[in-house]
Design a protein around this motif. Structure first.
Motif, PDB file in Angstrom:
ATOM      1  N   UNK A   1       0.825  -1.216   0.000  1.00 60.79           N
ATOM      2  CA  UNK A   1       0.000   0.000   0.000  1.00 60.79           C
ATOM      3  C   UNK A   1       0.854   1.259   0.000  1.00 60.79           C
ATOM      4  N   UNK A   2       0.341   2.288  -0.661  1.00 62.33           N
ATOM      5  CA  UNK A   2       1.085   3.542  -0.692  1.00 62.33           C
ATOM      6  C   UNK A   2       1.003   4.228   0.663  1.00 62.33           C
ATOM      7  N   UNK A   3       1.921   5.133   0.884  1.00 63.17           N
ATOM      8  CA  UNK A   3       2.015   5.797   2.183  1.00 63.17           C
ATOM      9  C   UNK A   3       0.821   6.702   2.454  1.00 63.17           C
TER      10      UNK A   3
ATOM     11  N   UNK B   1      -1.098   6.589   5.911  1.00 59.68           N
ATOM     12  CA  UNK B   1      -1.206   7.786   6.740  1.00 59.68           C
ATOM     13  C   UNK B   1      -2.660   8.071   7.097  1.00 59.68           C
ATOM     14  N   UNK B   2      -3.570   7.846   6.136  1.00 63.76           N
ATOM     15  CA  UNK B   2      -4.992   8.069   6.412  1.00 63.76           C
ATOM     16  C   UNK B   2      -5.488   7.112   7.490  1.00 63.76           C
ATOM     17  N   UNK B   3      -5.055   5.861   7.439  1.00 61.68           N
ATOM     18  CA  UNK B   3      -5.467   4.906   8.464  1.00 61.68           C
ATOM     19  C   UNK B   3      -4.839   5.248   9.815  1.00 61.68           C
ATOM     20  N   UNK B   4      -3.604   5.727   9.798  1.00 62.16           N
ATOM     21  CA  UNK B   4      -2.949   6.115  11.043  1.00 62.16           C
ATOM     22  C   UNK B   4      -3.669   7.283  11.710  1.00 62.16           C
TER      23      UNK B   4
ATOM     24  N   UNK C   1     -12.322  11.385   7.528  1.00 65.25           N
ATOM     25  CA  UNK C   1     -11.087  10.741   7.106  1.00 65.25           C
ATOM     26  C   UNK C   1     -11.297   9.847   5.900  1.00 65.25           C
ATOM     27  N   UNK C   2     -10.305   9.016   5.639  1.00 66.88           N
ATOM     28  CA  UNK C   2     -10.394   8.036   4.554  1.00 66.88           C
ATOM     29  C   UNK C   2      -9.873   6.690   5.052  1.00 66.88           C
TER      30      UNK C   2
END
Length: 462
Positions: free
Chosen positions: A260-262, A266-269, A400-401
């Motif tokens: 997965x791309x960063x 980052x969105x999940x974090x 968020x996403x």
């Protein structure tokens, strides 16, 4: 707050009870596609939705029959030059046993404590009605006689039975379903106070493994020791499905996984994850899985496999004290971008063949025809930004996403029609999809209605 947004909210608030009456009436219809006895209910459900769509103003509404359950098609194209959007969802529901439900019988919905309890209230009849009432609110707020975009609606009747006839339906009606964009509404958000748009779903591969021991059930006292026991062998196999780091042991399983791309990591974090909160909302007791990844990443970005059913011996009544002839397990494998149903099916077949003891026989059925490929919304799709802005208006807070953990026919629909696909849903992990005591949070459902009403206006302007 803009004048139009306020008018949308006012309309939704004024018609809250009517929306819930609609949902209660629809949930009462036992539209269980997996049960042939409910075939008449599937037809009733399709005609019920057709009537509501006509009342909403859709000038073209049809019930499309298939070799399985019927689908509902509606079209309202009265905006020349505006985008055309295909809305997809489903009206069938999972089977439900009355004696397993504590809050209310599954098809006798109850409204209590801000939730509507009943099978399909969240997955996905509530999500379909969010679209219906969003069109009504959009028309009321804009004063227009037709939506600002061209809308096509397809609500199938077999999603909970692996969308068996959807591929044929899409091919047969390709011209009717022509559009610029698809919106699939059969997904969840992260939390009521922390909404997040879904931007992709994992795929799924299902299989049934039967391990064969004695030629019939045999008294354990007569043959215990030298006889092959299929339960023990099946348990040994399943116990080796994961290694000590929680990774699947299928040969080559991770070779095709696209990292997965960063941006999505980052969105999940950024999601407000708290382990105690997650355990309470998901009813999962403890956290496990693949080492080196957070829980949201394990849910949405990494492949996984589960044993969903296990049968052997005498599951009901007194034991016969016999070594069973057969032990059976159902497996569900979740895949991520890069993996395919065909490749994973082959990996599973090789894994069983390489590992099973030659003292037993086996039958492995991998249901490739009902497998679902993973799908992610194309990055940079302008409509996603429009939807994000509309969601922040609808929920009244930052959005968020994320991704969604379950399977979906998203890849089939998008690839067959060669269109980009967005996701928007109003489900929550605690809604108990596929389980007893399914419910929908009324506030989240209404926020979804406002979001979609604003999305149509925003998309028309984009």
């Amino acid at each position: 707050m803009t004048g139009e947004l306020q008018r949308v909210r006012d309309h939704v608030d004024a018609h809250r009870d009517e929306l819930l009456e609609h949902l209660i009436g629809w949930v009462r219809i036992r539209s269980v596609s997996a049960n042939p006895d409910n075939s008449p209910d599937m037809i009733r459900s399709a005609h019920w939705l057709s009537g509501v769509l006509r009342e909403t103003g859709f000038p073209e509404v049809e019930v499309w029959r298939t070799d399985g359950a019927p689908a509902v098609f509606a079209r309202w194209h009265a905006a020349p030059g505006a985008p055309t959007v295909l809305v997809y969802s489903h009206h069938d529901v999972r089977p439900a046993k009355d004696d397993h439900w504590e809050q209310a019988p599954p098809f006798e919905p109850a409204l209590r404590d801000g939730k509507l309890w009943g099978r399909g209230a969240s997955d996905a009849k509530g999500q379909v009605l969010a679209h219906v009432w969003a069109v009504r609110a959009h028309l009321a707020a804009t004063g227009q006689d037709a939506p600002a975009v061209n809308l096509t609606v397809l609500v199938e009747g077999e999603e909970e039975a692996s969308s068996t006839h959807l591929a044929d339906l899409l091919e047969e009606h390709r011209d009717d379903l022509a559009a610029d964009l698809i919106v699939l509404s059969d997904t969840m958000i992260w939390a009521k106070d922390a909404p997040a748009l879904c931007t992709g779903v994992r795929g799924s591969v299902s299989a049934t493994l039967e391990v064969l021991g004695p030629f019939r059930d045999v008294h354990s006292g007569a043959v215990s020791g030298p006889a092959p026991n299929p339960v023990v062998e099946l348990a040994r196999l399943l116990g080796g499905l994961h290694d000590e780091d929680g990774r699947l042991t299928l040969p080559g399983f991770y070779d095709d996984v696209v990292e997965p791309d960063e941006g999505i990591r980052a969105a999940l974090a950024a999601l407000p994850y708290d382990e105690a909160d997650w355990l309470e909302r998901s009813s999962t007791r403890s956290v496990g899985g693949e080492a080196g990844w957070t829980v949201p990443e394990r849910l949405y970005l990494r492949p996984a496999a589960e044993v969903t059913a296990l049968l052997a011996g005498d599951p009901v009544g007194p034991s016969q004290g016999a070594i069973p002839a057969v032990a059976t397990a159902d497996l569900s494998i979740r895949t991520v971008p890069g993996q395919t149903v065909a490749a994973v099916a082959d990996q599973l077949r090789r894994w069983v063949a390489d590992r099973i003891d030659d003292r037993v026989a086996y039958r492995l059925e991998v249901k490739e025809e009902s497998g679902q490929e993973p799908y992610a919304t194309p990055p940079g799709l302008p409509a996603l930004d429009v939807l994000h802005e509309a969601a922040e208006e609808g929920f009244g807070r930052p959005v968020g996403r994320m991704r969604n953990a379950g399977g979906s026919p998203a890849a089939l629909i998008a690839s067959t029609l060669d269109l980009p696909l967005l996701f928007f849903g109003t489900g929550l992990p605690e809604d108990n999809w596929h389980d007893s005591d399914e419910s929908v949070d009324v506030d989240v459902l209404l926020a979804g209605v406002v979001t979609l009403a604003r999305f149509w206006s925003g998309l028309a302007r984009s």
